[in-house]
Write an enzyme that holds these catalytic residues in place. Structure first.
Site, PDB file in Angstrom:
ATOM      1  N   TRP A 197       0.805  -1.215   0.000  1.00  0.00           N
ATOM      2  CA  TRP A 197       0.000   0.000   0.000  1.00  0.00           C
ATOM      3  C   TRP A 197       0.844   1.274   0.000  1.00  0.00           C
ATOM      4  CZ3 TRP A 197       2.097   2.081   4.226  1.00  0.00           C
ATOM      5  CH2 TRP A 197       2.581   1.204   5.197  1.00  0.00           C
ATOM      6  N   ASN A 198       2.162   1.188   0.225  1.00  0.00           N
ATOM      7  CA  ASN A 198       2.889   2.445   0.454  1.00  0.00           C
ATOM      8  C   ASN A 198       3.187   3.204  -0.838  1.00  0.00           C
ATOM      9  OD1 ASN A 198       4.742   0.405  -0.146  1.00  0.00           O
ATOM     10  ND2 ASN A 198       6.381   1.356   1.031  1.00  0.00           N
ATOM     11  N   LYS A 249      -2.175  -9.606  -6.901  1.00  0.00           N
ATOM     12  CA  LYS A 249      -2.983  -9.223  -5.738  1.00  0.00           C
ATOM     13  C   LYS A 249      -2.431  -7.878  -5.279  1.00  0.00           C
ATOM     14  CE  LYS A 249      -2.565  -9.591  -1.360  1.00  0.00           C
ATOM     15  NZ  LYS A 249      -2.933  -8.192  -1.076  1.00  0.00           N
ATOM     16  N   ALA A 250      -3.186  -6.850  -5.569  1.00  0.00           N
ATOM     17  CA  ALA A 250      -2.732  -5.514  -5.172  1.00  0.00           C
ATOM     18  C   ALA A 250      -3.228  -5.241  -3.754  1.00  0.00           C
ATOM     19  CB  ALA A 250      -3.260  -4.484  -6.150  1.00  0.00           C
ATOM     20  N   GLU A 257      -5.181  -4.090  -0.607  1.00  0.00           N
ATOM     21  CA  GLU A 257      -6.596  -3.846  -0.277  1.00  0.00           C
ATOM     22  C   GLU A 257      -6.766  -2.435   0.288  1.00  0.00           C
ATOM     23  OE1 GLU A 257      -4.942  -6.672   0.635  1.00  0.00           O
ATOM     24  OE2 GLU A 257      -5.868  -7.806  -0.981  1.00  0.00           O
ATOM     25  N   GLY A 290       7.017  -6.186   0.217  1.00  0.00           N
ATOM     26  CA  GLY A 290       6.364  -6.039   1.510  1.00  0.00           C
ATOM     27  C   GLY A 290       7.365  -6.267   2.615  1.00  0.00           C
ATOM     28  N   SER A 291       6.889  -6.717   3.733  1.00  0.00           N
ATOM     29  CA  SER A 291       7.775  -6.826   4.890  1.00  0.00           C
ATOM     30  C   SER A 291       8.666  -8.065   4.799  1.00  0.00           C
ATOM     31  CB  SER A 291       6.961  -6.882   6.177  1.00  0.00           C
ATOM     32  OG  SER A 291       6.182  -8.051   6.209  1.00  0.00           O
ATOM     33  N   GLU A 308      11.254  -7.937  -2.686  1.00  0.00           N
ATOM     34  CA  GLU A 308      11.649  -6.569  -2.291  1.00  0.00           C
ATOM     35  C   GLU A 308      11.118  -6.360  -0.884  1.00  0.00           C
ATOM     36  OE1 GLU A 308      13.541  -4.637  -3.873  1.00  0.00           O
ATOM     37  OE2 GLU A 308      13.513  -5.466  -5.892  1.00  0.00           O
ATOM     38  N   LEU A 309      11.985  -6.485   0.118  1.00  0.00           N
ATOM     39  CA  LEU A 309      11.505  -6.528   1.502  1.00  0.00           C
ATOM     40  C   LEU A 309      11.864  -5.245   2.261  1.00  0.00           C
ATOM     41  CD1 LEU A 309      12.344 -10.299   2.041  1.00  0.00           C
ATOM     42  CD2 LEU A 309      10.271  -9.257   1.132  1.00  0.00           C
ATOM     43  N   CYS A 361      10.446   1.938   2.023  1.00  0.00           N
ATOM     44  CA  CYS A 361      11.491   0.977   2.410  1.00  0.00           C
ATOM     45  C   CYS A 361      12.893   1.587   2.305  1.00  0.00           C
ATOM     46  CB  CYS A 361      11.374  -0.295   1.594  1.00  0.00           C
ATOM     47  SG  CYS A 361      11.290  -0.004  -0.160  1.00  0.00           S
ATOM     48  N   GLU A 394      12.552  -1.970  11.418  1.00  0.00           N
ATOM     49  CA  GLU A 394      12.183  -0.958  10.431  1.00  0.00           C
ATOM     50  C   GLU A 394      11.016  -0.122  10.970  1.00  0.00           C
ATOM     51  OE1 GLU A 394      10.575  -2.647   6.872  1.00  0.00           O
ATOM     52  OE2 GLU A 394      11.032  -0.847   5.723  1.00  0.00           O
TER      53      GLU A 394
HETATM   54  P1  NAD Z   1       2.510  -6.671   6.760  1.00  0.00           P
HETATM   55  O1  NAD Z   1       3.756  -7.435   6.895  1.00  0.00           O
HETATM   56  O2  NAD Z   1       1.282  -7.162   7.443  1.00  0.00           O
HETATM   57  O3  NAD Z   1       2.121  -6.520   5.223  1.00  0.00           O
HETATM   58  C1  NAD Z   1       3.036  -6.070   4.248  1.00  0.00           C
HETATM   59  C2  NAD Z   1       2.418  -6.383   2.864  1.00  0.00           C
HETATM   60  O4  NAD Z   1       2.372  -7.782   2.679  1.00  0.00           O
HETATM   61  C3  NAD Z   1       0.974  -5.912   2.688  1.00  0.00           C
HETATM   62  O5  NAD Z   1       0.839  -5.338   1.416  1.00  0.00           O
HETATM   63  C4  NAD Z   1       0.130  -7.174   2.826  1.00  0.00           C
HETATM   64  O6  NAD Z   1      -1.054  -7.152   2.019  1.00  0.00           O
HETATM   65  C5  NAD Z   1       1.060  -8.240   2.310  1.00  0.00           C
HETATM   66  N1  NAD Z   1       0.864  -9.532   2.941  1.00  0.00           N
HETATM   67  C6  NAD Z   1       0.721  -9.772   4.264  1.00  0.00           C
HETATM   68  N2  NAD Z   1       0.613 -11.094   4.496  1.00  0.00           N
HETATM   69  C7  NAD Z   1       0.681 -11.706   3.280  1.00  0.00           C
HETATM   70  C8  NAD Z   1       0.632 -13.063   2.851  1.00  0.00           C
HETATM   71  N3  NAD Z   1       0.536 -14.080   3.728  1.00  0.00           N
HETATM   72  N4  NAD Z   1       0.703 -13.320   1.530  1.00  0.00           N
HETATM   73  C9  NAD Z   1       0.836 -12.314   0.640  1.00  0.00           C
HETATM   74  N5  NAD Z   1       0.901 -11.016   0.980  1.00  0.00           N
HETATM   75  C10 NAD Z   1       0.826 -10.711   2.282  1.00  0.00           C
HETATM   76  O7  NAD Z   1       2.859  -5.229   7.231  1.00  0.00           O
HETATM   77  P2  NAD Z   1       2.039  -3.874   7.273  1.00  0.00           P
HETATM   78  O8  NAD Z   1       1.649  -3.588   8.682  1.00  0.00           O
HETATM   79  O9  NAD Z   1       0.999  -3.789   6.201  1.00  0.00           O
HETATM   80  O10 NAD Z   1       3.206  -2.890   6.852  1.00  0.00           O
HETATM   81  C11 NAD Z   1       4.236  -2.618   7.740  1.00  0.00           C
HETATM   82  C12 NAD Z   1       5.495  -3.328   7.417  1.00  0.00           C
HETATM   83  O11 NAD Z   1       5.468  -3.787   6.077  1.00  0.00           O
HETATM   84  C13 NAD Z   1       6.655  -2.347   7.498  1.00  0.00           C
HETATM   85  O12 NAD Z   1       7.329  -2.494   8.701  1.00  0.00           O
HETATM   86  C14 NAD Z   1       7.497  -2.677   6.305  1.00  0.00           C
HETATM   87  O13 NAD Z   1       8.527  -3.533   6.692  1.00  0.00           O
HETATM   88  C15 NAD Z   1       6.668  -3.514   5.424  1.00  0.00           C
HETATM   89  N6  NAD Z   1       6.377  -2.980   4.112  1.00  0.00           N
HETATM   90  C16 NAD Z   1       7.399  -2.892   3.232  1.00  0.00           C
HETATM   91  C17 NAD Z   1       7.172  -2.396   1.976  1.00  0.00           C
HETATM   92  C18 NAD Z   1       8.278  -2.266   0.989  1.00  0.00           C
HETATM   93  O14 NAD Z   1       8.178  -1.434   0.111  1.00  0.00           O
HETATM   94  N7  NAD Z   1       9.322  -3.057   1.060  1.00  0.00           N
HETATM   95  C19 NAD Z   1       5.894  -1.986   1.622  1.00  0.00           C
HETATM   96  C20 NAD Z   1       4.851  -2.091   2.545  1.00  0.00           C
HETATM   97  C21 NAD Z   1       5.105  -2.607   3.793  1.00  0.00           C
END
Ligand code: NAD
Length: 490
Positions: free
Chosen positions: A160-161, A184-185, A187, A237-238, A259-260, A293, A392
């Site tokens: 989402w960021n 899957k974009a 939500e 994502g994370s 890309e974490l 990130c 982070e």
């Molecule tokens: P989160 O770990 O719950 O989710 C991060 C992303 O992963 C979200 O887009 C979510 O939809 C997706 N996701 C979660 N569980 C999944 C699964 N089992 N299968 C597929 N996709 C899944 O974290 P959050 O609270 O939404 O965001 C905070 C943390 O996420 C931050 O601390 C940061 O590390 C990380 N983040 C990183 C980026 C990046 O650009 N690298 C982007 C968004 C979030």
């Protein structure tokens, strides 16, 4: 779908999922409200995919792959370039809907759409320069041809960021390489995904080449990564979620790009003006309310200028105007949801409990009782064992630590599991180069805090992930090598 949707609700209602070239909002699907982070109001609803929707998306991508893989590179490039043009032309319309759901100022949303368009253009150009090799083989009379082939269906997950940029950084290169995509974009920011998919459709993308759903993230990834019809995973994502998905993809030997998270150090040397450092770093630190990130998130400042730098950062932070992204005077929007606000508050509390000094901010603004706002925050004298120096933050918090020794600071900067971005602000070129060489990261900016761009290979080392997005060779993530050896009859 109505490409001129005036509200987010209209857009979501007209779209829903995009499967096999058609928009569909299945009446029987569970629904999820989309929340405006500036007001906490629901601004519409999206459907959540059922197993049959997920399977339909994969079947559609798999059958489209049979023809898309053989399409001419110039044809693929033309569609990608037309998509870029559409995103640029419609940026003011798209940016407003996008700000409503994600919270960033519309000026930042427009800038992000421009960067997404750059990726579509760069990918288009890379597609037409995807050349193979001919090796002078042995024995004489033998020719070895090395060519690149698309890996197949890519399962892409975007957060989402930077919801527009991250879709472009996956979808554009996968398509350019001849792959098809199930996406899957986020939500939390679904509308901008719908608008990008519509731009691809309007630009002539064949049915099934990209399919879009929303859903329970774990349900989607479990089903898609178990499918033998999916050949690759591309996730942003994370690190926590990346660690869950990697073994699932590995079980069926799928290719993966991850890309974490990052926790970028900024090393500010004694010869750099504190005012200039704060202007450069502050603009990037507080962009997207710190939810990036590559956001500078650990400030190591030479002890001779640390107090001055802290003062300049406080002045920068206090100059920001918090508000809804759609308000033209806003320079920093809200965080994306309540849990990000709670996480930011917990990190500040932990640092203060360990002895850090609060220079400004540190909590939700007193004058706002609605919205996921968090004050731009500056902490100094932050102990290295504080959670914010290890985890982070993904928040508008700038923790400052002073240093005296030029080598010790490199060790401190490398002392986390992440290795995405890093920055050096230093006028002594030899010292800057030595410091940059010592940082265990995938990308370093020297006197420069703009690491992302279509022309740069974006990605990290250590727990920050695998693979690169953008830059020369960006298609490689989605290609496999095929060798054809031929005996030529005399
Ligand atoms: P989160 O770990 O719950 O989710 C991060 C992303 O992963 C979200 O887009 C979510 O939809 C997706 N996701 C979660 N569980 C999944 C699964 N089992 N299968 C597929 N996709 C899944 O974290 P959050 O609270 O939404 O965001 C905070 C943390 O996420 C931050 O601390 C940061 O590390 C990380 N983040 C990183 C980026 C990046 O650009 N690298 C982007 C968004 C979030």
């Amino acid at each position: 779908m109505n490409n001129a949707a005036r509200t987010n609700a209209e857009l979501y209602e007209a779209c829903g999922f995009f499967i096999d070239g058609q928009w569909d909002f299945p009446g029987a699907a569970r629904r999820l409200p989309v929340i405006d982070p500036a007001t906490e109001d629901a601004i519409g609803e999206i459907p959540l995919a059922r197993p049959e929707d997920l399977d339909a998306a994969v079947r559609s991508a798999s059958s489209a792959f049979d023809t898309w893989r053989h399409s001419h590179a110039w044809e693929r490039a033309a569609i990608l370039k037309a998509t870029a043009r559409s995103l640029r032309d419609r940026a003011p319309h798209h940016a407003r809907l996008f700000s409503m759901e994600q919270g960033k100022p519309t000026v930042e949303a427009e800038r992000e759409l421009g960067m997404a368009a750059d990726h579509f253009e760069w990918a288009a150009e890379e597609a037409t320069r995807l050349v193979g090799q001919i090796v002078p083989a042995r024995p004489a009379g033998t020719v070895t041809v090395i060519e690149h082939q698309p890996v197949g269906v890519v399962a892409a997950f975007t957060p989402w960021n930077f919801p527009a940029l991250q879709i472009a950084a996956k979808v554009a290169y996968a398509l350019a390489a001849g792959c098809t995509v199930v996406l899957k974009a986020s939500e939390e920011a679904p509308g901008i995904a719908m608008l990008i998919l519509q731009a691809l459709k309007d630009s002539g993308l064949p049915a099934g080449a990209v399919n879009l759903v929303f859903g329970e993230p774990a349900e989607v990834s479990e089903r898609w990564l178990a499918s033998p019809l999916v050949s690759a995973l591309s996730f942003t994502g994370s690190t926590r979620v990346g660690r869950l998905l990697a073994p699932m993809a590995a079980a069926s030997l799928k290719r993966m790009t991850l890309e974490l998270g990052g926790h970028a150090p900024v090393i500010i040397q004694r010869d750099f003006s504190p005012k200039e450092a704060a202007a450069l770093a502050g603009a990037v630190k507080f962009r997207n309310a710190g939810q990036a990130c590559v956001s500078p998130s650990r400030f190591f400042v030479h002890e001779s200028i640390a107090d001055d730098f802290a003062g300049e950062m406080v002045a920068f932070a206090k100059g920001l105007k918090l508000g809804a992204g759609t308000d033209a005077s806003t320079t920093m929007g809200p965080l994306v949801n309540r849990s990000r606000v709670d996480a930011a508050a917990a990190l500040v509390k932990d640092a203060l409990d360990r002895g850090a000094t609060l220079q400004c901010g540190g909590s939700q603004p007193a004058d706002r009782n609605k919205g996921f706002f968090f004050e731009p925050t500056v902490l100094s004298n932050v102990p290295l064992d504080s959670r914010i120096m290890i985890e982070e933050p993904f928040a508008p918090i700038a923790p400052i630590v002073s240093f005296g020794d030029d080598d010790d600071v490199i060790g401190m900067a490398n002392g986390v599991e992440y290795g995405l971005g890093g920055y050096v602000l230093c006028n002594d070129e030899a010292l800057a180069a030595r410091t940059a060489r010592g940082l265990d990261v995938g990308m370093v900016g020297i006197n420069n805090l703009a690491l992302a761009g279509a022309d740069t290979p974006f990605g990290g080392v250590k727990s920050s992930g695998l693979g690169r997005e953008g830059g020369p060779g960006a298609l490689e993530e989605f290609l496999q090598t095929k060798m054809v050896k031929r005996t030529v009859k005399a």
